[in-house]
Every structure is written in C-alpha cells, then in structure tokens.
Scaffold this motif. Structure first.
Motif, PDB file in Angstrom:
ATOM      1  N   LEU A   1      -2.800 -11.383  -1.178  1.00 12.05           N
ATOM      2  CA  LEU A   1      -1.307 -11.967  -1.030  1.00 12.05           C
ATOM      3  C   LEU A   1      -1.522 -13.506  -1.289  1.00 12.05           C
ATOM      4  O   LEU A   1      -2.018 -14.139  -0.285  1.00 12.05           O
ATOM      5  CB  LEU A   1      -0.768 -11.605   0.033  1.00 12.05           C
ATOM      6  N   LEU A   2      -1.209 -13.924  -2.256  1.00 14.55           N
ATOM      7  CA  LEU A   2      -1.143 -15.547  -2.526  1.00 14.55           C
ATOM      8  C   LEU A   2       0.212 -16.190  -2.391  1.00 14.55           C
ATOM      9  O   LEU A   2       1.194 -15.292  -1.954  1.00 14.55           O
ATOM     10  CB  LEU A   2      -1.739 -15.767  -3.974  1.00 14.55           C
ATOM     11  N   SER A   3       0.356 -17.248  -2.391  1.00 16.85           N
ATOM     12  CA  SER A   3       1.449 -18.272  -2.400  1.00 16.85           C
ATOM     13  C   SER A   3       2.590 -17.654  -3.377  1.00 16.85           C
ATOM     14  O   SER A   3       2.637 -17.755  -4.652  1.00 16.85           O
ATOM     15  CB  SER A   3       1.454 -19.594  -2.675  1.00 16.85           C
ATOM     16  N   HIS A   4       3.616 -16.740  -3.131  1.00 12.27           N
ATOM     17  CA  HIS A   4       4.591 -16.042  -3.774  1.00 12.27           C
ATOM     18  C   HIS A   4       4.016 -15.246  -4.896  1.00 12.27           C
ATOM     19  O   HIS A   4       4.727 -15.310  -5.941  1.00 12.27           O
ATOM     20  CB  HIS A   4       5.593 -17.292  -4.101  1.00 12.27           C
ATOM     21  N   LYS A   5       3.019 -14.622  -4.690  1.00 13.34           N
ATOM     22  CA  LYS A   5       2.280 -13.949  -5.736  1.00 13.34           C
ATOM     23  C   LYS A   5       1.595 -12.712  -5.158  1.00 13.34           C
ATOM     24  O   LYS A   5       0.794 -12.851  -4.257  1.00 13.34           O
ATOM     25  CB  LYS A   5       1.367 -14.800  -6.541  1.00 13.34           C
ATOM     26  N   ILE A   6       1.680 -11.578  -5.890  1.00 10.57           N
ATOM     27  CA  ILE A   6       0.666 -10.423  -5.464  1.00 10.57           C
ATOM     28  C   ILE A   6      -0.137  -9.941  -6.557  1.00 10.57           C
ATOM     29  O   ILE A   6       0.049  -9.983  -7.643  1.00 10.57           O
ATOM     30  CB  ILE A   6       1.731  -9.248  -5.115  1.00 10.57           C
ATOM     31  N   VAL A   7      -1.374 -10.123  -6.151  1.00  7.76           N
ATOM     32  CA  VAL A   7      -2.436  -9.836  -7.222  1.00  7.76           C
ATOM     33  C   VAL A   7      -3.140  -8.340  -6.708  1.00  7.76           C
ATOM     34  O   VAL A   7      -3.763  -8.263  -5.572  1.00  7.76           O
ATOM     35  CB  VAL A   7      -3.682 -10.733  -7.142  1.00  7.76           C
TER      36      VAL A   7
ATOM     37  N   GLU B   1       0.799  -1.016   0.120  1.00  6.37           N
ATOM     38  CA  GLU B   1       0.116   0.069  -0.090  1.00  6.37           C
ATOM     39  C   GLU B   1       0.872   1.360   0.040  1.00  6.37           C
ATOM     40  O   GLU B   1       0.640   2.227  -0.804  1.00  6.37           O
ATOM     41  CB  GLU B   1      -0.879  -0.024   1.022  1.00  6.37           C
ATOM     42  N   LYS B   2       2.038   1.167   0.854  1.00  9.64           N
ATOM     43  CA  LYS B   2       2.885   2.527   0.774  1.00  9.64           C
ATOM     44  C   LYS B   2       3.612   2.388  -0.355  1.00  9.64           C
ATOM     45  O   LYS B   2       3.722   3.776  -1.245  1.00  9.64           O
ATOM     46  CB  LYS B   2       3.908   1.992   1.709  1.00  9.64           C
ATOM     47  N   ALA B   3       3.813   1.522  -1.286  1.00 14.19           N
ATOM     48  CA  ALA B   3       4.472   1.504  -2.603  1.00 14.19           C
ATOM     49  C   ALA B   3       3.350   2.233  -3.602  1.00 14.19           C
ATOM     50  O   ALA B   3       3.626   3.056  -4.548  1.00 14.19           O
ATOM     51  CB  ALA B   3       4.813   0.118  -3.077  1.00 14.19           C
TER      52      ALA B   3
ATOM     53  N   LYS C   1      -8.628  -4.115  -4.349  1.00 10.62           N
ATOM     54  CA  LYS C   1      -8.219  -5.329  -3.402  1.00 10.62           C
ATOM     55  C   LYS C   1      -7.169  -5.436  -3.710  1.00 10.62           C
ATOM     56  O   LYS C   1      -6.355  -5.393  -4.755  1.00 10.62           O
ATOM     57  CB  LYS C   1      -9.275  -6.395  -3.702  1.00 10.62           C
ATOM     58  N   ILE C   2      -6.261  -6.006  -2.663  1.00 12.11           N
ATOM     59  CA  ILE C   2      -5.056  -6.463  -2.666  1.00 12.11           C
ATOM     60  C   ILE C   2      -4.944  -7.971  -2.186  1.00 12.11           C
ATOM     61  O   ILE C   2      -5.299  -8.095  -0.800  1.00 12.11           O
ATOM     62  CB  ILE C   2      -3.649  -5.643  -2.160  1.00 12.11           C
TER      63      ILE C   2
END
Length: 336
Positions: A32-38, A6-8, A29-30
């Motif tokens: 955080l999946l397994s080694h993945k950002i959506v 969010e800061k980014a 929406k953000i």
C-alpha cells in the motif's frame, strides 16, 4: 485497507482451479503506497490472454469493495517442473505463394501421422490468415474453458491431433491487424507457453512469404526440416524459389526435406486423361534444378475440397486421398 483487498482477491479464481488466487498462493505480496495499490503475483508462464483476464478480474473485484486508489499488478513468471513439453520432431510446412493448399496438406499430413501411431501437434502459425480451425471444424470453439489451463495454453484435440491457432482467439472472419512485434510475441507464447506434452511430431503451418513470422519461428525453435508446397505454374515457383533461398541462407540454414506438387492434374470425365491445369511436371523439374527431394504429387480432387470445407481431413473419408498422403508422409519420415 489490506484486509479489504485480500477479501476482494478471494473472489478471483483461475480457470480449471477451484481455489481463489489467495488460496492458490499466486499472490505473493500486497504493498500500500501513497494512493496506490501494488499487487505482486507469481504464475507459471502466463499466456497473454490469461494475464489480461486476470488483471481485469482483480481490478473489477477491488473496485467492487469501494476502493478507488490506482491499482498496479506486477506478474513474475516462475518455472513449473510439471510442465515439460517433449517434442521430438518439429516440421514446418511452407510455400512462397498463397493459395497453393498448404494448410490442407499440413492438416492431412498431421492426421496421417496420427493414423501411423504417432503423437502429433499442429501449430497454425499463419497469424493473419488462420485456416486450421476451419480445416478441423473448430471455428466456434470456446477458448475460455478449453484453452487456458493454470496460465498455460492447452491445445484443442481433434481427430487425434493437438491443435493451436490464433483463430481460436478471434471471431470467424475477423481481421487481425497487428505489427510484427505483436505477431512475434504471440508466436513465442504459442511455442513456449503451451502445454504440448509429449509429441513425436509438431507440424507448423507457416504463412506464405519470407517475413517476421518465419524469422521469429527460426529464432525460437529448432526445426528438423521444412516441407515446401507449390503448384506447377511459373508464378508460384518464382515465389517458392525465394523461400528456398531464405531457408538456405547460412545464418538460417534449415534442412528442406522436400517439395510437394499440389493440384498436379485433373482427370477428365470423358477419357479419364490427366489434364495438367497448372502445367506438367513444373515442381518435379524445379526440384531437380534446386536439388530438392520430390515428396510426391497431389491431384485436384473434388473430394479434398469437399471434406476440407466440411472441416474433415480427407484422409479419414476417402481411400484414394489417404493413400496419396500416406505415401507423402512416409517420404517425409524417410527424409528425416
């Protein structure tokens, strides 16, 4: 991790908007999946170039937070009730043959309509050979500050005409090597993802021939009519004949408002007699044969060439040119 993301995103701004994409409510929406950002974004009809820049800025900003996970950005489009273009008449200027002066005529008709008191737009649909930026001396336009506006494309205003061209997104003389689907996608964005506002007329400068661009345009918008441009020699009229045939196909069936004979004659210096360089009355006779309204003739005038090269519509600088185009423009309106 979510706080860092969010800061980014707070460092990512949209042009013409002082708020970042978090403050503007574009980030829905953000995950955080397994080694993945959506990251899910919601925008009003984002244009292709705008989306690409936004994805690049978001990715860069997140990587700067020392986050190395793969980033997936999903963008959904929402309707914006504030942006409702109202275009009364869409008219395409076409020719089967290249080099007959179609862009010059489209330019001067557009400016003539403005001088008659209408609100006018000009869409350069010649993706492979855009000429309109040159006609208005807009080759060096800064698209990042003048085109993108909250995800929509905002036309450039010049001589009272709202203008959009692929030439604004490429360097002068740069070759555009795209396949048909890409051309169709860009043309669709030029029509539906542009804030044209309220227009009495949108003039569409078509490329030569009978290909993807013509069919895509006919599928996307309801044209009030076609204006055909040709010179008088047989080779040009042969190609125009094919264009007329295309517009008269039952599944397409767009009204042809009439045909213009360009570069009709040259006045000799000595006797001021008319020299019919491409042949006499070729277009006029063709119009009778094909049952087309003859909108008028435009002689080969050095002033038209000179002002076009300077990026100034000739109707603004020369009374003879102005009167010729006003007569033709009135004929087009009467045909509507």
């Amino acid at each position: 991790m979510k706080k860092k993301i969010e800061k980014a995103l707070e460092n990512v701004f949209i042009i013409d908007n002082q708020k970042n994409i978090i403050e503007s409510g574009f980030v829905k929406k953000i995950d955080l999946l397994s080694h993945k950002i959506v990251i899910y974004l919601s925008l009003s009809n984002p244009a292709m170039h705008f989306k690409n820049k936004l994805i690049k800025d978001i990715t860069h900003s997140i990587k700067n937070q020392n986050i190395s996970d793969p980033i997936c950005i999903k963008i959904e489009m929402k309707s914006d009730p504030k942006i409702k273009p109202v275009i009364k008449n869409i008219i395409a200027v076409a020719s089967g043959k290249g080099g007959v002066g179609k862009s010059t005529i489209a330019t001067n008709i557009a400016v003539s309509l403005v001088k008659m008191g209408f609100h006018v737009g000009l869409l350069d649909a010649d993706i492979y050979g855009p000429s309109i930026p040159l006609m208005f001396n807009l080759e060096e336009v800064d698209i990042h500050t003048k085109i993108h506006k909250n995800g929509m494309m905002n036309p450039i205003m010049s001589y009272g005409v709202k203008i959009l061209s692929i030439g604004f997104f490429s360097k002068y003389g740069q070759a555009i090597v795209w396949r048909g689907p890409m051309v169709t996608k860009v043309l669709r964005q030029f029509i539906h993802e542009t804030d044209w506002g309220k227009l009495d007329f949108l003039i569409v400068d078509l490329p030569p021939g009978t290909g993807d661009i013509h069919l895509s345009l006919l599928q996307e918008i309801s044209l009030k009519g076609i204006v055909i441009v040709s010179t008088s020699q047989k080779i040009a009229l042969s190609d125009v004949n094919r264009s007329v045939g295309m517009f008269r196909i039952q599944s397409i069936s767009v009204p042809i408002l009439g045909i213009i004979e360009n570069m009709s004659y040259v006045l000799t210096k000595e006797s001021k007699e008319k020299c019919y360089f491409f042949g006499k009355n070729g277009v006029k006779n063709f119009s009778k044969k094909m049952n087309l309204f003859f909108l008028g003739e435009i002689p080969m005038l050095q002033e038209i060439r000179k002002y076009s090269d300077l990026g100034i519509p000739g109707v603004l600088k020369n009374d003879k040119i102005k009167n010729i185009f006003l007569k033709i423009t009135r004929n087009i309106i009467n045909q509507l």
